[in-house]
Design an enzyme around this catalytic site. Structure first.
Site, mmCIF file in Angstrom:
data_model
loop_
_atom_site.group_PDB
_atom_site.id
_atom_site.type_symbol
_atom_site.label_atom_id
_atom_site.label_comp_id
_atom_site.label_asym_id
_atom_site.label_seq_id
_atom_site.Cartn_x
_atom_site.Cartn_y
_atom_site.Cartn_z
ATOM 1 N N SER A 254 -1.681 -7.215 -7.851
ATOM 2 C CA SER A 254 -1.090 -6.168 -7.242
ATOM 3 C C SER A 254 -1.528 -4.766 -7.764
ATOM 4 C CB SER A 254 0.488 -6.093 -7.129
ATOM 5 O OG SER A 254 0.913 -5.051 -6.262
ATOM 6 N N HIS A 255 -0.677 -4.048 -8.395
ATOM 7 C CA HIS A 255 -1.004 -2.827 -8.599
ATOM 8 C C HIS A 255 -1.361 -2.785 -10.091
ATOM 9 C CE1 HIS A 255 2.984 -3.881 -9.696
ATOM 10 N NE2 HIS A 255 3.221 -2.801 -10.519
ATOM 11 N N ASP B 110 -2.017 0.646 -2.806
ATOM 12 C CA ASP B 110 -2.404 -0.107 -4.347
ATOM 13 C C ASP B 110 -3.280 -1.253 -4.136
ATOM 14 O OD1 ASP B 110 -0.963 -1.937 -2.693
ATOM 15 O OD2 ASP B 110 0.144 -2.918 -4.483
ATOM 16 N N ASP C 182 -3.538 -4.372 -3.810
ATOM 17 C CA ASP C 182 -3.526 -5.587 -2.589
ATOM 18 C C ASP C 182 -2.907 -5.047 -1.283
ATOM 19 O OD1 ASP C 182 -1.275 -5.457 -3.862
ATOM 20 O OD2 ASP C 182 -0.704 -7.416 -3.241
ATOM 21 N N ASP D 212 -0.104 -3.443 -0.323
ATOM 22 C CA ASP D 212 1.210 -3.908 0.178
ATOM 23 C C ASP D 212 1.869 -2.358 -0.252
ATOM 24 O OD1 ASP D 212 1.412 -4.637 -2.413
ATOM 25 O OD2 ASP D 212 2.373 -6.282 -2.232
ATOM 26 N N ARG D 213 1.663 -1.625 -1.240
ATOM 27 C CA ARG D 213 2.396 -0.820 -1.523
ATOM 28 C C ARG D 213 1.801 0.710 -0.724
ATOM 29 N NH1 ARG D 213 4.465 -0.545 -7.637
ATOM 30 N NH2 ARG D 213 5.200 -2.800 -7.784
ATOM 31 N N LYS E 79 5.508 -6.498 2.297
ATOM 32 C CA LYS E 79 5.633 -5.066 2.494
ATOM 33 C C LYS E 79 4.229 -4.505 2.825
ATOM 34 C CE LYS E 79 5.407 -4.176 -2.460
ATOM 35 N NZ LYS E 79 5.675 -5.419 -3.142
HETATM 36 C C1 G16 Z 1 6.333 -6.693 -6.808
HETATM 37 C C2 G16 Z 1 7.403 -7.079 -5.782
HETATM 38 C C3 G16 Z 1 8.282 -5.910 -5.396
HETATM 39 C C4 G16 Z 1 8.985 -5.496 -6.453
HETATM 40 C C5 G16 Z 1 7.941 -4.987 -7.338
HETATM 41 C C6 G16 Z 1 8.389 -4.357 -8.633
HETATM 42 O O1 G16 Z 1 5.464 -5.603 -6.013
HETATM 43 O O2 G16 Z 1 6.768 -7.759 -4.457
HETATM 44 O O3 G16 Z 1 9.342 -6.412 -4.459
HETATM 45 O O4 G16 Z 1 9.984 -4.358 -6.140
HETATM 46 O O5 G16 Z 1 7.037 -5.966 -7.813
HETATM 47 O O6 G16 Z 1 8.831 -5.489 -9.586
HETATM 48 P P1 G16 Z 1 9.458 -5.119 -11.109
HETATM 49 O O7 G16 Z 1 10.455 -3.947 -10.958
HETATM 50 O O8 G16 Z 1 10.061 -6.343 -11.132
HETATM 51 O O9 G16 Z 1 8.254 -5.042 -11.694
HETATM 52 P P2 G16 Z 1 3.974 -5.681 -6.104
HETATM 53 O O10 G16 Z 1 3.431 -4.647 -5.239
HETATM 54 O O11 G16 Z 1 3.620 -5.692 -7.624
HETATM 55 O O12 G16 Z 1 3.583 -7.290 -5.569
#
Ligand code: G16
Length: 544
Positions: free
Chosen positions: A114-115, A278, A280, A282-283, A377
């Site tokens: 992800s990010h 981000d 991938d 989704d953000r 998302k």
């Molecule tokens: C993931 C989850 C999200 C979550 C985020 C932050 O996002 O898919 O639902 O809100 O992590 O999680 P944490 O606060 O536990 O770091 P992504 O975009 O990283 O896949």
């Protein structure tokens, strides 16, 4: 002739998936049998892939291509019928979710952290999505984790280069591999949901936008949809070339990491509209000229204006937000007379609500917004939603926000992150606050009085499952809140997240700096949790 091999292996400790799949340092994933053990454990945990059809793609980060080859070789060796894979093994997370649903696949593997930063010294990750297109539920992930503890053999086709560079259909043993364009189906879905004529008209009228793809997977999606289909001027998409190390950046769309975009948007001569996505895809971050839209406000504005958009013209069945997300959307739901669900952090918790038709829109403070069009998302979807609203309503982002607050009041909101904190210190801090929960109600901190304090647990209204330990929350008289939790996506020590919220009804106070507006809540959090002393930090690393 493909040769399949069975290789003995030993369980590897620590393959417990977090908030969103398994994330580790890239070098850890490249270690002996690390990736192979986890993929085999996914197959074993879901009852095998014999005869199944899977979708495969990733965000293009370092090790993406090699990992995709391993997944294909292991799927073929375990009898999968077919894998639909994005060209060059690329698929954004929402595009993968759409493809799983559209093709009726049994699930999918998304290669992404992800990010989190990428590259040889960055992070890598593997997510498993179910047949509904969404992140696998906690119970499925628990079965996969259990499987990692007993995995004893790997089934894999002999090493070979499976060319994924052209659109084609190949075979590996008896398994079919269909290589698809990563963008086409996703762009068609966006065209169904949004009024592309209205958005094109907006661009024709001279409306200027900047979209920061952060050298991650959304570059090709944004160029095709914004510049080629909708006619935004070339150059609208910045940092559009996906790079394995994201240009040494941190592909996290927020004011800190999308600094170049941020600086442009905060200038008097900045574009009308800015957005970023981000690693991938989704953000999303939404920002107007000199007007930052917090993700929680973005969800509320989208919910309030949803019927302006063709795909949502018939109204919303309900909305859902993660617990730490501000309660701005709750006010909109109350006005619309629809349900508003509060779930733990993690998109997987929205899946049941979306599948059961209880919620149409979902959102999280962590820059995630989406709807029942997929089960993830969706960054570009949120950007198109805003463009569609602006195209229909006219006016600027700042005017739209002001009008929203005038109608609903403002929920000031800010999250403070303390990254890579010593794990024992972070757990100690949480224990320290947990120990005070029973005695906090009734206590005052400056002008604030605590009304409620608890540890959030969620009872899923659809399948009845219960998830405990989902964050510590302290509620003040008047609607202010502090929430504390440890991130489930970091890979270095622990990341402490402190979420602050305050309800403002006085229109004369709608345009304060959120840090100023929240100063008393921030001070109360410090007094209660002893953040500076326990983390050894003077200030948060990231403020959103
Ligand atoms: C993931 C989850 C999200 C979550 C985020 C932050 O996002 O898919 O639902 O809100 O992590 O999680 P944490 O606060 O536990 O770091 P992504 O975009 O990283 O896949």
């Amino acid at each position: 002739m493909t040769t399949f091999r069975t290789i003995p292996t030993e369980p590897i400790e620590g393959q417990k998936p977090g908030t969103s799949g398994l994330r580790k340092k890239t070098a850890v994933f490249q270690g002996h049998h690390y990736l192979e053990n986890f993929i085999q454990s996914i197959w074993n945990g879901i009852g095998g892939v014999q005869g199944k059809t899977l979708v495969l793609g990733g965000d293009g980060r370092h090790f993406n291509s090699q990992a995709a080859q391993v997944v294909l070789r292991m799927a073929a060796a375990s009898g999968a019928k077919k894998v639909i894979v994005g060209k060059r093994a690329l698929l954004s997370t929402p595009a993968a979710s759409h493809l799983i649903r559209k093709r009726g696949a049994d699930g999918g593997i998304i290669l992404s952290a992800s990010h989190n930063p990428g590259g040889p010294n960055g992070d890598f990750g593997v997510k498993f999505n179910s047949a509904n297109g969404g992140p696998a539920s906690e119970s499925v992930m628990a079965r996969i984790f259990d499987a990692t503890k007993v995995v004893s053999e790997l089934h894999i086709a002999e090493s070979q280069d499976i060319g994924l560079r052209t659109l084609d259909t190949l075979t590996l043993g008896d398994m079919e591999i269909e290589i698809v364009d990563p963008v086409t189906d996703y762009a068609a879905l966006m065209q169904e949901l949004f009024d592309f004529d209205a958005i094109s008209g907006l661009f024709k009228s001279g409306f200027r936008m900047r979209f920061d793809a952060m050298h991650a997977v959304t570059g090709p999606y944004a160029r095709t949809i914004l510049e080629e289909i909708l006619g935004a001027p070339p150059g609208t998409v910045m940092n559009g070339l996906p790079l394995p190390d994201f240009g040494e950046g941190h592909p996290d769309p927020n004011p800190t990491w999308a600094k170049q975009l941020w600086d442009e948007m905060m200038s008097d001569s900045g574009p009308d509209f800015g957005a970023a996505s981000d690693g991938d895809g989704d953000r999303n971050m939404i920002v107007g000229r000199k007007a930052y839209v917090s993700p929680s406000d973005s969800l509320a504005v989208i919910a309030a204006n949803a019927t302006l958009v063709p795909g949502y013209r018939d109204g919303l069945k309900g909305v859902a937000r993660s617990m730490p997300t501000s309660q701005a959307v709750d006010r909109v739901a109350a006005r619309l007379g629809i349900d508003c669900y509060e779930t733990p952090t993690g998109w997987k918790f929205f899946g049941n609500l979306l599948d059961a038709g209880r919620a149409t829109l979902c959102g999280e403070e962590s820059f995630g917004t989406g709807s029942d069009h997929v089960r993830e998302k969706d960054g570009l979807w949120a950007v198109l939603f805003w463009l569609n609203i602006l195209a229909v309503k006219g006016g600027s982002v700042a005017e739209l926000l002001d009008a929203h607050w005038a109608e609903y009041g403002r929920n000031y909101y800010s999250r403070h992150d303390y990254e890579a904190v010593d794990a024992a210190a972070a757990n100690g801090l949480m224990d320290h606050v947990r120990g005070q929960l029973a005695s906090l109600p009734g206590q005052s901190f400056g002008a604030l009085t605590v009304e409620t304090a608890d540890e959030f647990a969620y009872d899923d209204p659809v399948d009845g499952s219960r998830s405990e330990g989902q964050g510590l929350r302290i509620g003040f008289a008047g609607g202010g809140r502090v929430v504390l939790r440890l991130s489930g996506t970091g890979t270095d020590g622990a990341t402490l997240r402190v979420y602050h919220e305050k309800v403002e009804e006085d229109a004369a106070r709608f345009n304060l700096d959120p840090q100023e507006a929240l100063a008393d809540i921030i001070a109360a959090a410090e007094t209660i949790a002893g953040i500076k002393a326990r983390t050894g930090r003077d200030a948060p690393d990231v403020i959103t």
